[in-house]
Design a protein around this motif. Structure first.
Motif, mmCIF file in Angstrom:
data_model
loop_
_atom_site.group_PDB
_atom_site.id
_atom_site.type_symbol
_atom_site.label_atom_id
_atom_site.label_comp_id
_atom_site.label_asym_id
_atom_site.label_seq_id
_atom_site.Cartn_x
_atom_site.Cartn_y
_atom_site.Cartn_z
ATOM 1 N N LEU A 56 0.833 -1.204 0.000
ATOM 2 C CA LEU A 56 0.000 0.000 0.000
ATOM 3 C C LEU A 56 0.869 1.257 0.000
ATOM 4 O O LEU A 56 0.535 2.257 -0.647
ATOM 5 N N GLY A 57 1.991 1.207 0.727
ATOM 6 C CA GLY A 57 2.901 2.342 0.743
ATOM 7 C C GLY A 57 3.503 2.610 -0.629
ATOM 8 O O GLY A 57 3.607 3.763 -1.061
ATOM 9 N N LEU A 58 3.885 1.547 -1.332
ATOM 10 C CA LEU A 58 4.418 1.703 -2.684
ATOM 11 C C LEU A 58 3.391 2.336 -3.620
ATOM 12 O O LEU A 58 3.722 3.192 -4.443
ATOM 13 N N THR A 59 2.142 1.907 -3.484
ATOM 14 C CA THR A 59 1.077 2.426 -4.350
ATOM 15 C C THR A 59 0.810 3.899 -4.082
ATOM 16 O O THR A 59 0.727 4.708 -5.009
ATOM 17 N N THR A 60 0.678 4.255 -2.804
ATOM 18 C CA THR A 60 0.369 5.654 -2.482
ATOM 19 C C THR A 60 1.516 6.593 -2.835
ATOM 20 O O THR A 60 1.286 7.741 -3.211
ATOM 21 N N GLY A 68 -8.155 6.111 -4.032
ATOM 22 C CA GLY A 68 -8.267 4.766 -4.572
ATOM 23 C C GLY A 68 -9.030 4.673 -5.870
ATOM 24 O O GLY A 68 -8.604 3.994 -6.815
ATOM 25 N N ALA A 69 -10.166 5.349 -5.963
ATOM 26 C CA ALA A 69 -10.981 5.293 -7.180
ATOM 27 C C ALA A 69 -10.230 5.880 -8.370
ATOM 28 O O ALA A 69 -10.290 5.344 -9.489
ATOM 29 N N GLU A 70 -9.517 6.966 -8.140
ATOM 30 C CA GLU A 70 -8.774 7.616 -9.218
ATOM 31 C C GLU A 70 -7.576 6.775 -9.664
ATOM 32 O O GLU A 70 -7.234 6.724 -10.849
ATOM 33 N N ILE A 71 -6.950 6.081 -8.698
ATOM 34 C CA ILE A 71 -5.835 5.197 -9.042
ATOM 35 C C ILE A 71 -6.326 4.056 -9.927
ATOM 36 O O ILE A 71 -5.699 3.710 -10.933
ATOM 37 N N GLY A 72 -7.466 3.465 -9.550
ATOM 38 C CA GLY A 72 -8.020 2.362 -10.328
ATOM 39 C C GLY A 72 -8.332 2.754 -11.762
ATOM 40 O O GLY A 72 -8.033 2.017 -12.708
ATOM 41 N N LYS A 73 -8.921 3.927 -11.936
ATOM 42 C CA LYS A 73 -9.255 4.392 -13.287
ATOM 43 C C LYS A 73 -8.005 4.645 -14.114
ATOM 44 O O LYS A 73 -7.965 4.359 -15.314
ATOM 45 N N LEU A 74 -6.959 5.197 -13.483
ATOM 46 C CA LEU A 74 -5.735 5.502 -14.202
ATOM 47 C C LEU A 74 -4.994 4.230 -14.617
ATOM 48 O O LEU A 74 -4.506 4.114 -15.740
ATOM 49 N N VAL A 75 -4.940 3.255 -13.715
ATOM 50 C CA VAL A 75 -4.152 2.043 -13.966
ATOM 51 C C VAL A 75 -4.854 1.091 -14.916
ATOM 52 O O VAL A 75 -4.235 0.544 -15.840
ATOM 53 N N TRP A 76 -6.166 0.885 -14.720
ATOM 54 C CA TRP A 76 -6.882 -0.136 -15.484
ATOM 55 C C TRP A 76 -7.857 0.430 -16.518
ATOM 56 O O TRP A 76 -8.576 -0.329 -17.169
ATOM 57 N N GLY A 77 -7.906 1.714 -16.628
ATOM 58 C CA GLY A 77 -8.847 2.318 -17.550
ATOM 59 C C GLY A 77 -10.144 2.672 -16.841
ATOM 60 O O GLY A 77 -10.447 2.156 -15.764
ATOM 61 N N LYS A 78 -10.906 3.563 -17.473
ATOM 62 C CA LYS A 78 -12.092 4.104 -16.822
ATOM 63 C C LYS A 78 -13.094 3.040 -16.425
ATOM 64 O O LYS A 78 -13.556 2.990 -15.286
ATOM 65 N N TRP A 79 -13.450 2.141 -17.372
ATOM 66 C CA TRP A 79 -14.538 1.209 -17.098
ATOM 67 C C TRP A 79 -14.129 0.085 -16.151
ATOM 68 O O TRP A 79 -14.829 -0.191 -15.173
ATOM 69 N N ILE A 80 -13.017 -0.555 -16.437
ATOM 70 C CA ILE A 80 -12.566 -1.637 -15.553
ATOM 71 C C ILE A 80 -12.229 -1.080 -14.168
ATOM 72 O O ILE A 80 -12.599 -1.660 -13.140
ATOM 73 N N GLN A 350 -2.317 -3.794 -8.838
ATOM 74 C CA GLN A 350 -2.391 -2.387 -9.220
ATOM 75 C C GLN A 350 -0.996 -1.773 -9.279
ATOM 76 O O GLN A 350 -0.654 -1.072 -10.246
ATOM 77 N N TRP A 351 -0.187 -2.052 -8.268
ATOM 78 C CA TRP A 351 1.170 -1.516 -8.244
ATOM 79 C C TRP A 351 2.025 -2.122 -9.360
ATOM 80 O O TRP A 351 2.747 -1.397 -10.054
ATOM 81 N N ILE A 352 1.930 -3.446 -9.545
ATOM 82 C CA ILE A 352 2.710 -4.109 -10.601
ATOM 83 C C ILE A 352 2.331 -3.568 -11.976
ATOM 84 O O ILE A 352 3.201 -3.273 -12.815
ATOM 85 N N THR A 353 1.026 -3.417 -12.221
ATOM 86 C CA THR A 353 0.563 -2.878 -13.508
ATOM 87 C C THR A 353 1.065 -1.464 -13.730
ATOM 88 O O THR A 353 1.499 -1.102 -14.833
ATOM 89 N N ALA A 354 1.017 -0.646 -12.683
ATOM 90 C CA ALA A 354 1.501 0.735 -12.795
ATOM 91 C C ALA A 354 2.988 0.773 -13.114
ATOM 92 O O ALA A 354 3.438 1.585 -13.936
ATOM 93 N N VAL A 355 3.763 -0.115 -12.492
ATOM 94 C CA VAL A 355 5.209 -0.165 -12.755
ATOM 95 C C VAL A 355 5.469 -0.595 -14.193
ATOM 96 O O VAL A 355 6.279 0.012 -14.901
ATOM 97 N N LEU A 356 4.773 -1.642 -14.641
ATOM 98 C CA LEU A 356 4.991 -2.152 -15.993
ATOM 99 C C LEU A 356 4.591 -1.127 -17.049
ATOM 100 O O LEU A 356 5.222 -1.038 -18.115
ATOM 101 N N ARG A 357 3.535 -0.354 -16.759
ATOM 102 C CA ARG A 357 3.075 0.653 -17.711
ATOM 103 C C ARG A 357 3.775 1.995 -17.529
ATOM 104 O O ARG A 357 3.550 2.923 -18.306
ATOM 105 N N GLY A 358 4.602 2.091 -16.506
ATOM 106 C CA GLY A 358 5.323 3.335 -16.270
ATOM 107 C C GLY A 358 4.431 4.465 -15.817
ATOM 108 O O GLY A 358 4.720 5.646 -16.089
#
Length: 371
Positions: A56-60, A68-80, A350-358
Motif C-alpha cells: 500500500l505504501g508503494l502504491t500511495t 483509490g478510485a482515481e488510481i483504479g481508473k488511471l491504472v486499469w482504464g475508466k470502465w474496468i 495495481q502496483w505491478i501494472t503501474a510499474v509495468l506501464r510506467g
C-alpha cells in the motif's frame, strides 16, 4: 488538494481501520485452524500484514495526489477501474456491518437489557456524525483514540500474560499446512487497511519517509495482536481458547492489577474498544462515501451525500445476522477470501501494472527538481 493530516494522524487513522473485525475472537480462530501452531499463525499473519502495508505504501507513493478510485481508473482504464472500485462498496458495507454485529454481541454481555438493534443504531449514528465532519476531524480523534487504546491494550494484556500459569510456548512448527491455514483465516484482521489509498492526497508525501506510514501501522498492530494472542492462549490454554467463541473478553476478566484503583479492568477495555470501534465505523463510512463521490467525479465535499445511505445499509446488514454461528459462517465463507483479494491481491496487481506501464502522477513536493 489541501494536505491536512500530520504523519501521526495518518498512522493513527490507518491503524483504526483494521483489527476490528476479529479483535474479540481471533485467538479462537488461530487455535481452531492452526492447533498447536496457533501462535506461529498469528506471527505469520503479522508478517503478511507488514507486507500488505509495504504494498500500500508503494502504491500511495507512486500516486500521491490520487485516491483509490482515481488510481483504479488511471491504472486499469475508466470502465474496468470503475467496476473494481464499485465492488469495494458492498463488500466493505458487509465488512463494517459484521464488525458492528460482533462488537454489540460482546457489548450486550455488559448491557444485557439493551436490545442489539439499539446498540447498533446508536453506534452508527455517532459514527455517521464523525464521517460527516470529514477526514480532518477523524484524524484528530484518531490521534487520541489510537495511542490510548494501543497502550491500554499492551499494558493490560502484558499484565495478563505475566500472571499466566502456563509458560510453555511451542518453539518449532508442528504442521506447516495448519500454520498456513491459520494465516489464511486470520488475514481478515487487516480488512480495512486499504483506507491508506483514500488518505493519500490528504498528507504530505516525503521521500523515504511517508512510505513507512502504513508499514509502521501494521507493525504496531502486529505487536498488539501477538501480545493479546499470547496472553489469551497461555491463560486459557489451547482447548479453552478453542471452546470459547469470544475468548478475549473472557480472558480480560482474569486481569488482576495489584493495588490498582480500577476494580474491573475489563470495563476499561470495553470503554477503549467502544471508542475504537465507533471511530472505525466512522472511518469506513467516510472512506466509502468519499469513494462514491470519486467514482462519480464529484467534488470532495459531496461525499456527505453518500453517508446516509451507507449508514442505513450498514445497519440493515448488521441487523440481518440472526446468530453468532451465521455471522461466523459468513466470515469464513465470504470475507476471508474477499479479504485476500481486496486488501492484498488487487493493490499488488495495481502496483505491478503501474510499474509495468510506467504510470505515476506528479512527484511529491520535495522530490521536484528546482528549475
Amino acid at each position: 488538494m489541501k494536505q491536512i493530516l500530520s504523519w501521526f494522524q495518518v498512522i493513527a487513522l490507518t491503524s483504526t481501520c483494521y483489527l476490528a473485525l476479529m479483535l474479540w475472537f481471533f485467538p479462537r480462530i488461530a487455535v481452531e485452524h492452526a492447533g498447536l501452531d496457533a501462535l506461529w499463525a498469528v506471527l505469520g499473519v503479522t508478517v503478511i500484514g507488514v507486507l500488505t502495508g509495504w504494498v500500500l505504501g508503494l502504491t500511495t507513493e507512486r500516486f500521491p495526489n490520487l485516491t483509490g478510485a482515481e488510481i483504479g481508473k488511471l491504472v486499469w482504464g475508466k470502465w474496468i477501474g470503475t467496476v473494481v472500485e464499485v465492488l469495494y462498496i458492498p463488500i466493505y458495507i458487509y465488512f463494517s456491518a459484521l464488525c458492528i454485529y460482533f462488537f454489540v454481541v460482546v457489548l450486550n454481555s455488559f448491557l444485557p437489557n439493551t436490545p442489539l438493534l439499539v446498540l447498533m443504531v446508536t453506534m452508527c449514528l455517532v459514527a455517521a456524525r464523525g464521517a460527516w465532519l470529514g477526514v480532518e476531524s477523524l484524524g484528530r480523534v484518531a490521534s487520541i483514540v489510537f495511542p490510548i487504546t494501543f497502550l491500554g491494550t499492551i499494558v493490560i494484556f502484558l499484565s495478563l500474560l505475566f500472571q499466566a500459569h502456563r509458560f510453555w510456548i511451542p518453539h518449532t512448527v508442528t504442521s506447516w499446512s495448519n500454520t498456513i491455514e491459520g494465516i489464511y483465516y486470520l488475514y481478515p484482521l487487516y480488512f480495512g487497511f486499504t483506507i491508506a489509498r483514500m488518505l493519500s492526497p490528504y498528507y504530505e508525501h516525503k521521500k523515504l519517509r511517508s512510505i513507512w506510514y502504513p508499514i509502521i501501522s501494521a507493525a504496531a498492530g502486529g505487536v498488539a495482536i501477538i501480545i493479546v494472542a499470547l496472553a489469551v492462549i497461555l491463560n486459557l490454554g489451547w482447548e479453552g481458547t478453542r471452546d470459547i467463541s469470544f475468548s478475549l473478553p473472557f480472558a480480560i476478566q482474569l486481569v488482576r492489577l495489584t493495588n490498582s484503583p480500577i476494580e474491573r479492568v475489563g470495563i476499561v477495555i470495553i470503554i477503549l474498544t467502544t471508542a475504537f470501534t465507533v471511530l472505525f465505523v466512522s472511518n469506513v463510512t467516510w472512506a466509502l462515501s468519499s469513494l462514491g463521490a470519486r467514482i462519480f467525479n464529484m467534488p470532495e465535499d459531496k461525499h456527505k451525500w453518500f453517508i446516509c445511505p451507507i449508514i442505513i445499509l450498514t445497519i440493515v446488514v448488521a441487523a440481518s445476522f440472526r446468530s453468532e454461528q451465521q455471522a461466523f459462517q459468513f466470515l469464513d465463507k465470504y470475507l476471508v477470501p474477499l479479504g485476500w483479494v481486496e486488501v492484498f491481491v488487487i493493490p499488488l496487481l495495481q502496483w505491478i501494472t503501474a510499474v509495468l506501464r510506467g504510470l505515476r502522477t506528479e512527484p511529491v513536493p520535495n522530490q521536484k527538481k528546482k528549475t
